[in-house]
Design a protein around this motif. Structure first.
Motif, PDB file in Angstrom:
ATOM      1  N   ASP A  65     -50.814  69.327   4.606  1.00 50.57           N
ATOM      2  CA  ASP A  65     -50.423  67.947   4.282  1.00 50.57           C
ATOM      3  C   ASP A  65     -49.177  67.612   5.096  1.00 50.57           C
ATOM      4  OD1 ASP A  65     -49.629  65.526   3.272  1.00 50.57           O
ATOM      5  OD2 ASP A  65     -49.617  66.147   1.176  1.00 50.57           O
ATOM      6  N   TRP A  66     -49.326  66.663   6.012  1.00 53.78           N
ATOM      7  CA  TRP A  66     -48.211  66.360   6.917  1.00 53.78           C
ATOM      8  C   TRP A  66     -46.971  65.905   6.181  1.00 53.78           C
ATOM      9  CZ3 TRP A  66     -45.989  61.490   7.605  1.00 53.78           C
ATOM     10  CH2 TRP A  66     -46.650  60.420   7.023  1.00 53.78           C
ATOM     11  N   ILE A 166     -48.722  58.055  20.686  1.00 54.00           N
ATOM     12  CA  ILE A 166     -49.253  59.371  20.357  1.00 54.00           C
ATOM     13  C   ILE A 166     -50.760  59.323  20.167  1.00 54.00           C
ATOM     14  CG2 ILE A 166     -49.084  59.295  17.835  1.00 54.00           C
ATOM     15  CD1 ILE A 166     -47.974  62.176  20.193  1.00 54.00           C
ATOM     16  N   ASN A 167     -51.303  58.185  19.782  1.00 51.88           N
ATOM     17  CA  ASN A 167     -52.756  58.052  19.606  1.00 51.88           C
ATOM     18  C   ASN A 167     -53.497  58.289  20.918  1.00 51.88           C
ATOM     19  OD1 ASN A 167     -52.667  57.469  16.869  1.00 51.88           O
ATOM     20  ND2 ASN A 167     -52.414  55.273  17.217  1.00 51.88           N
ATOM     21  N   GLN A 168     -52.903  57.878  22.025  1.00 52.38           N
ATOM     22  CA  GLN A 168     -53.541  58.063  23.323  1.00 52.38           C
ATOM     23  C   GLN A 168     -53.363  59.484  23.834  1.00 52.38           C
ATOM     24  OE1 GLN A 168     -51.331  54.504  24.697  1.00 52.38           O
ATOM     25  NE2 GLN A 168     -53.223  53.987  25.779  1.00 52.38           N
ATOM     26  N   VAL A 224     -50.509  67.252  11.307  1.00 50.29           N
ATOM     27  CA  VAL A 224     -49.094  67.357  10.923  1.00 50.29           C
ATOM     28  C   VAL A 224     -48.220  66.643  11.948  1.00 50.29           C
ATOM     29  CG1 VAL A 224     -47.136  68.899  10.544  1.00 50.29           C
ATOM     30  CG2 VAL A 224     -49.388  69.498   9.634  1.00 50.29           C
ATOM     31  N   LEU A 225     -48.242  67.133  13.189  1.00 50.48           N
ATOM     32  CA  LEU A 225     -47.330  66.589  14.200  1.00 50.48           C
ATOM     33  C   LEU A 225     -47.615  65.121  14.499  1.00 50.48           C
ATOM     34  CD1 LEU A 225     -45.007  67.179  16.161  1.00 50.48           C
ATOM     35  CD2 LEU A 225     -46.734  67.823  17.862  1.00 50.48           C
ATOM     36  N   TYR A 226     -48.863  64.790  14.781  1.00 53.47           N
ATOM     37  CA  TYR A 226     -49.170  63.421  15.189  1.00 53.47           C
ATOM     38  C   TYR A 226     -48.934  62.384  14.078  1.00 53.47           C
ATOM     39  CZ  TYR A 226     -51.125  65.446  19.440  1.00 53.47           C
ATOM     40  OH  TYR A 226     -51.296  66.114  20.631  1.00 53.47           O
ATOM     41  N   PRO A 227     -49.297  62.665  12.813  1.00 52.08           N
ATOM     42  CA  PRO A 227     -48.944  61.713  11.759  1.00 52.08           C
ATOM     43  C   PRO A 227     -47.434  61.518  11.621  1.00 52.08           C
ATOM     44  CG  PRO A 227     -50.656  63.175  10.975  1.00 52.08           C
ATOM     45  CD  PRO A 227     -50.206  63.718  12.295  1.00 52.08           C
ATOM     46  N   LEU A 228     -46.662  62.605  11.783  1.00 56.68           N
ATOM     47  CA  LEU A 228     -45.204  62.472  11.743  1.00 56.68           C
ATOM     48  C   LEU A 228     -44.715  61.565  12.872  1.00 56.68           C
ATOM     49  CD1 LEU A 228     -44.141  66.172  11.009  1.00 56.68           C
ATOM     50  CD2 LEU A 228     -43.879  64.226   9.460  1.00 56.68           C
TER      51      LEU A 228
END
Length: 242
Positions: A65-66, A166-168, A224-228
């Motif tokens: 869980d991020w 970050i989405n790209q 974890v990383l990308y949602p943050l």
């Protein structure tokens, strides 16, 4: 099993040998003796709470869980991921390539599938190394720059304009995973068995282990990383618009 700070570190590894890779990426050496997770972490200057979050997430996907990682510096996550990269590039992938090469001496000299396999794997190595270079040259510095701006309570800096979100950045993961799956399929369907079948089985096991490890690695990045980072981007954009 839920891993806690009071469990002996040796029991953690004996319960799930895959967690040895996690321990290695924290640069914790073997020789745990009878020490608990907390004692081992403290003696190696590792934050025990961060270690437990990573280890439990690796051991049980339901634990991932991020939001649980929000209290930790993003630099810690990036350092952990970089250490994983070094393991793949310096050891795991070269070891698999070495095993594939050994088959050239184990099968008919006219067998073309070995060459095709080596060519395919070298293509995978090139793609994988390019992916890691992209992360370490562009993605991780971008994240650290965002983190600095958040800490400085700054609005969106001009230096970030024109950079990808970050989405790209994270779209390449699926390609890397699909290529490794294709490699497994080639091995299982078309590679002629060598004289020593144990060598062949070891290669298959190593590729399966690498695949699982890369999937776990990708889940830390994507879940974890990308949602943050998306949250960091939203905060900065919100500050800019205020």
């Amino acid at each position: 099993m839920h891993i806690t700070e009071d469990i002996k570190m040796v029991d953690v590894v004996q319960h799930d040998i895959q967690l040895l890779a996690v321990i290695q990426r924290f640069e914790i050496p073997l020789g745990f003796k009878e020490d608990t997770v907390r004692q081992v972490c403290e003696s190696n200057d590792v934050n025990v709470e961060f270690f437990l979050q990573i280890a439990n997430s690796f051991h049980d996907k339901a634990f991932l869980d991020w939001k649980k990682f929000k209290k930790f510096p993003v630099q810690w996550i990036i350092t952990y991921l970089k250490n994983a990269h070094r393991c793949y590039v310096d050891y795991r992938i070269p070891q698999i390539e070495k095993q594939i090469k050994s088959f050239e001496q184990q099968v008919d000299i006219n067998e073309k599938n070995i060459k095709l396999l080596l060519d395919f794997f070298r293509k995978y190595i090139k793609e994988f190394n390019s992916h890691i270079e992209q992360e370490e040259t562009n993605v991780f510095p971008y994240i650290l720059e965002l983190d600095c701006l958040i800490k400085d309570k700054s609005s969106l800096d001009l230096s970030l304009k024109g950079k990808s979100s970050i989405n790209q950045y994270h779209e390449e993961h699926n390609s890397i995973e699909e290529t490794l799956f294709d490699l497994k399929s080639i091995l299982l369907k078309y590679l002629p068995p060598p004289v020593n079948n144990c060598l062949y089985n070891n290669l298959i096991f190593d590729i399966f282990r690498l695949e699982r490890d890369l999937l776990d690695h990708a889940e830390i990045e994507e879940n974890v990383l990308y949602p943050l980072v998306r949250e960091m981007e939203d905060v900065l954009m919100s500050n800019k618009n205020d």
